[in-house]
Design an enzyme around this catalytic site. Structure first.
Site, PDB file in Angstrom:
ATOM      1  N   ARG A  43     -15.584   1.440  -1.288  1.00 32.40           N
ATOM      2  CA  ARG A  43     -15.308   0.125  -0.707  1.00 32.40           C
ATOM      3  C   ARG A  43     -15.402   0.234   0.801  1.00 32.40           C
ATOM      4  O   ARG A  43     -14.831   1.142   1.403  1.00 32.40           O
ATOM      5  CB  ARG A  43     -13.900  -0.330  -1.088  1.00 32.40           C
ATOM      6  CG  ARG A  43     -13.556  -1.650  -0.420  1.00 32.40           C
ATOM      7  CD  ARG A  43     -12.253  -2.182  -0.915  1.00 32.40           C
ATOM      8  NE  ARG A  43     -11.122  -1.488  -0.327  1.00 32.40           N
ATOM      9  CZ  ARG A  43      -9.852  -1.777  -0.619  1.00 32.40           C
ATOM     10  NH1 ARG A  43      -9.574  -2.716  -1.488  1.00 32.40           N
ATOM     11  NH2 ARG A  43      -8.875  -1.128  -0.053  1.00 32.40           N
TER      12      ARG A  43
ATOM     13  N   CYS B  63      -9.545  -3.373 -10.245  1.00 34.04           N
ATOM     14  CA  CYS B  63      -9.063  -2.203  -9.496  1.00 34.04           C
ATOM     15  C   CYS B  63      -7.737  -2.469  -8.814  1.00 34.04           C
ATOM     16  O   CYS B  63      -7.199  -1.620  -8.124  1.00 34.04           O
ATOM     17  CB  CYS B  63     -10.113  -1.723  -8.500  1.00 34.04           C
ATOM     18  SG  CYS B  63     -10.450  -2.915  -7.201  1.00 34.04           S
TER      19      CYS B  63
ATOM     20  N   HIS C 123       0.817  -1.224   0.000  1.00 31.82           N
ATOM     21  CA  HIS C 123       0.000   0.000   0.000  1.00 31.82           C
ATOM     22  C   HIS C 123       0.843   1.264   0.000  1.00 31.82           C
ATOM     23  O   HIS C 123       0.401   2.321  -0.443  1.00 31.82           O
ATOM     24  CB  HIS C 123      -1.014  -0.039   1.142  1.00 31.82           C
ATOM     25  CG  HIS C 123      -2.166  -0.935   0.802  1.00 31.82           C
ATOM     26  ND1 HIS C 123      -2.252  -2.220   1.261  1.00 31.82           N
ATOM     27  CD2 HIS C 123      -3.210  -0.755  -0.038  1.00 31.82           C
ATOM     28  CE1 HIS C 123      -3.336  -2.785   0.748  1.00 31.82           C
ATOM     29  NE2 HIS C 123      -3.932  -1.918  -0.042  1.00 31.82           N
TER      30      HIS C 123
ATOM     31  N   ASP D 152      -4.496  -8.677  -4.235  1.00 32.44           N
ATOM     32  CA  ASP D 152      -4.686  -9.783  -3.291  1.00 32.44           C
ATOM     33  C   ASP D 152      -4.928 -11.101  -4.020  1.00 32.44           C
ATOM     34  O   ASP D 152      -4.461 -12.147  -3.572  1.00 32.44           O
ATOM     35  CB  ASP D 152      -5.858  -9.480  -2.353  1.00 32.44           C
ATOM     36  CG  ASP D 152      -5.425  -8.562  -1.224  1.00 32.44           C
ATOM     37  OD1 ASP D 152      -4.334  -8.795  -0.671  1.00 32.44           O
ATOM     38  OD2 ASP D 152      -6.154  -7.612  -0.913  1.00 32.44           O
TER      39      ASP D 152
ATOM     40  N   GLU E 225     -11.073 -11.048  -4.896  1.00 31.41           N
ATOM     41  CA  GLU E 225      -9.645 -10.959  -4.574  1.00 31.41           C
ATOM     42  C   GLU E 225      -9.158 -12.172  -3.793  1.00 31.41           C
ATOM     43  O   GLU E 225      -8.035 -12.191  -3.317  1.00 31.41           O
ATOM     44  CB  GLU E 225      -9.315  -9.645  -3.866  1.00 31.41           C
ATOM     45  CG  GLU E 225     -10.185  -9.291  -2.687  1.00 31.41           C
ATOM     46  CD  GLU E 225      -9.808  -7.928  -2.075  1.00 31.41           C
ATOM     47  OE1 GLU E 225      -8.771  -7.346  -2.435  1.00 31.41           O
ATOM     48  OE2 GLU E 225     -10.565  -7.474  -1.213  1.00 31.41           O
TER      49      GLU E 225
END
Ligand code: PEP
Ligand code: MG
Length: 592
Positions: free
Chosen positions: A343, A513, A200, A466, A442
């Site tokens: 989300r 995404c 991230h 993921d 994911e």
């Protein structure tokens, strides 16, 4: 790792994660501490060592008080009081006496003595049943880290949000919460020892448009504060003491980038339509309401992923319903009629929130994260879903659940949504009753049971970051196995295809995404596999449009057909790259 050239120039190689080149002075944060060196002192050295230890305590105390003063000013007494426990540790006579005794009796250096004593305290505290005492282990760890930094001369207490001069940050690791604090004016770029393209921290760097390199293994040890370096976020290099020739070459690279950006500007307001007239929707991934301007200027046709967990980072209390409502409403209103996919909270993994008191786990990526956490914390889920529902009348919002791994989770999440809608209805609060709901695909299990999930949602969004990590059993944060993290692995290609096919049976649309969506070498493959939308960091969208407008869907379908039969990830990658490069060679000019 470090390549030494006979000019005094040195190159450190890592993984490029955020495009751009910058040069400047290095600022090192937190050096990793592999082991604390033990030194035996002479009798004569002991008074100076004791003094050094006392000084470290005094300086740490001043530092903690300064942080406390700032917090008091900015956030109020309740936040500042958390540092009282830290000050208590600094004044604990039994701990200090023990360290002093060890220095005197065993004639060892202060770092070693201090480490021995605190390690034992922390281990003992971490084991006790009482939750309050267990938390003291965290305080102890924090303060002892500060004291150790004083002893070792490492300054970790740099205020990342307010740096005094422009610099390139080098750290062993930079958490997503620290990255979010970076002072954009003065951080020219950053680099870390660990991490990979989909950590991230790397994702944040791309949306902040800060050039970044990760996975450098030991850069934070090799470099020193004040070193002069050039950071190449296109190719993943740090050049220490660059020669004039290197600076010249990089000057050319930057010029190419500038002319490419000019070329891409024309594409910004065009649709991503292939030469054979097939439209792909291009959306942006965002982390906060403050990213709206970046979305507006990026050519995005909406937001395909709003990572709401960033609203929860760097604070003591989670945001309440009203605060979240304001954030979602702001984005919905600013971007309407374009869709914004919100989300629900996806904490866990590398996004850990101190405010929610989640204990450390053995396998955080396989643990209590995302929808799993929300389904067990109705109050958190309620505040968020109600906030989204209330904001839905201000624009075109959609709800998306992260980390769905089984059908029951989706059913439960939808049941909560129905319940919160009923509450609002009863309260007379307006909301969009037809708000669309989607599931992130994911986990491999979600991809495999896509047919069942598709009956209960209006869209899927492939979270390939993921999906790859779980399917290939490759930790997305671990630079040592980054070579195994292969987006074109046949297993991934087949799962994406399967997801698209399940979606088609129910007329569910499919977005991507994860970071694959913004990687131009993979665009031909994703198009060929039949996805409807690509959602990526705003700075990447213009080149996606530029490329798609030069592709033929039929060529990409042929590529996908090949990929579905191919056994080699490398070959699939090579074919997809070749197609992208053939139709849009200028997008590849910044590769060295
Ligand atoms: C993903 O996993 O691909 C994704 C988009 O979610 P995140 O990166 O936030 O885990
Ligand atoms: Mg994810």
């Amino acid at each position: 790792m470090a390549e030494r050239l006979n000019t005094g120039e040195r190159i450190l190689r890592g993984i490029p994660v955020s495009a751009g080149v910058c040069r400047g002075k290095v600022l090192i944060l937190d050096k990793p501490r592999h082991s604390i060196e033990k030194r035996i002192l002479s009798e004569a050295d002991i008074p100076a060592e004791l003094n050094r230890f006392q000084q470290a305590l005094v300086k740490t105390r001043e530092q903690v008080q300064e942080v406390q003063r700032q917090l008091l000013q900015n956030l109020g007494a309740s936040h500042a009081s958390i540092f009282d426990a830290h000050l208590m540790v600094l004044e604990d006579p039994s701990l200090i006496d023990e360290v002093v005794r060890l220095i005197q009796e065993e004639k060892v250096n202060a770092e070693y003595a201090f480490h021995q004593v605190t390690d034992r305290y922390i281990a003992a505290l971490a084991k006790v049943e009482d939750e309050y005492l267990r938390e003291r282990a965290t305080d102890m760890r924090d303060v002892s880290g500060r004291i150790m930094n004083q002893l070792l001369g490492v300054h970790e207490q740099v205020n990342l949000a307010q740096l005094s001069e422009p610099c390139i940050i080098i750290a062993h690791d930079l958490t997503p919460s620290k990255t979010a604090q970076l002072d954009r004016k003065n951080v020219l770029g950053f680099a870390t020892d660990i991490g990979s393209r989909t950590s991230h921290t790397a994702i944040m760097a791309r949306s902040l448009r800060i050039p970044a390199v990760v996975g450098l293994k030991n850069a934070s040890e090799l470099l020193t504060d004040g070193d002069y370096v050039l950071l190449d976020g296109f190719n993943g290099n740090i050049v220490v003491n660059p020669t004039d020739q290197t600076l010249f070459e990089y000057g050319q690279l930057v010029r190419k980038q500038v002319s490419l950006e000019e070329k891409l500007r024309d594409t910004l307001n065009q649709h991503a339509v292939t030469l054979d007239n097939h439209r792909i929707f291009i959306s942006a991934n965002i982390e906060q309401a403050g990213d709206i301007e970046a979305v507006r200027t990026s050519g995005a046709e909406g937001v395909g992923l709003f990572r709401t967990e960033y609203l929860f980072l760097n604070r003591e209390q989670p945001p309440n319903e009203e605060e979240q409502y304001q954030a979602y409403r702001q984005v919905a209103e600013a971007l309407k009629p374009n869709p914004v996919v919100i989300r629900t909270l996806d904490l866990g993994g590398d996004k850990l929130l101190s405010s929610l008191g989640i204990p450390p786990e053995m396998n955080p990526f396989l643990g209590w994260r995302a929808i799993r956490y929300c389904l067990q914390h109705e109050e958190i889920f309620r505040a968020q879903l109600r906030a989204i529902l209330r904001a839905s009348v201000s624009g075109n919002l959609k709800i998306m659940y992260p980390m769905i791994s089984g059908l029951d989770e989706l059913i439960q999440a939808n049941a909560f949504l129905t319940q919160f809608k009923a509450e609002l209805r009863k309260e007379g609060v307006p909301f969009d009753d037809k708000i669309e709901v989607g599931a992130m695909i994911e986990t491999p299990s979600a991809a495999i049971i896509g047919d069942a999930l598709a009956k209960r949602v209006q869209f899927f969004s492939l979270g390939t970051n993921d999906l790859i990590q779980y399917t290939l059993a490759v930790d997305r944060m671990n630079e040592k196995i980054a070579h195994l993290y292969e987006p074109t692995h046949p297993a991934i290609v087949r799962l994406i295809k399967q997801t698209v096919e399940s979606a088609r049976t129910q007329k569910v649309w499919v977005s991507v995404c994860g970071e694959m969506a913004g990687d131009i070498v993979l665009t031909p493959l994703l198009l060929g596999l039949g996805v409807d939308e690509l959602s990526a960091a705003p700075p990447l969208l213009a080149q996606l449009k530029y490329l798609i407008r030069r592709l033929k869907l039929s060529d990409t379908q042929e590529l996908a057909k090949f990929a579905l039969e191919c056994e080699s990830a490398t070959e699939i990658l090579a074919r997809s790259t070749a197609l992208a490069q053939r139709v849009a060679p200028s997008l590849f000019d910044t590769k060295k």
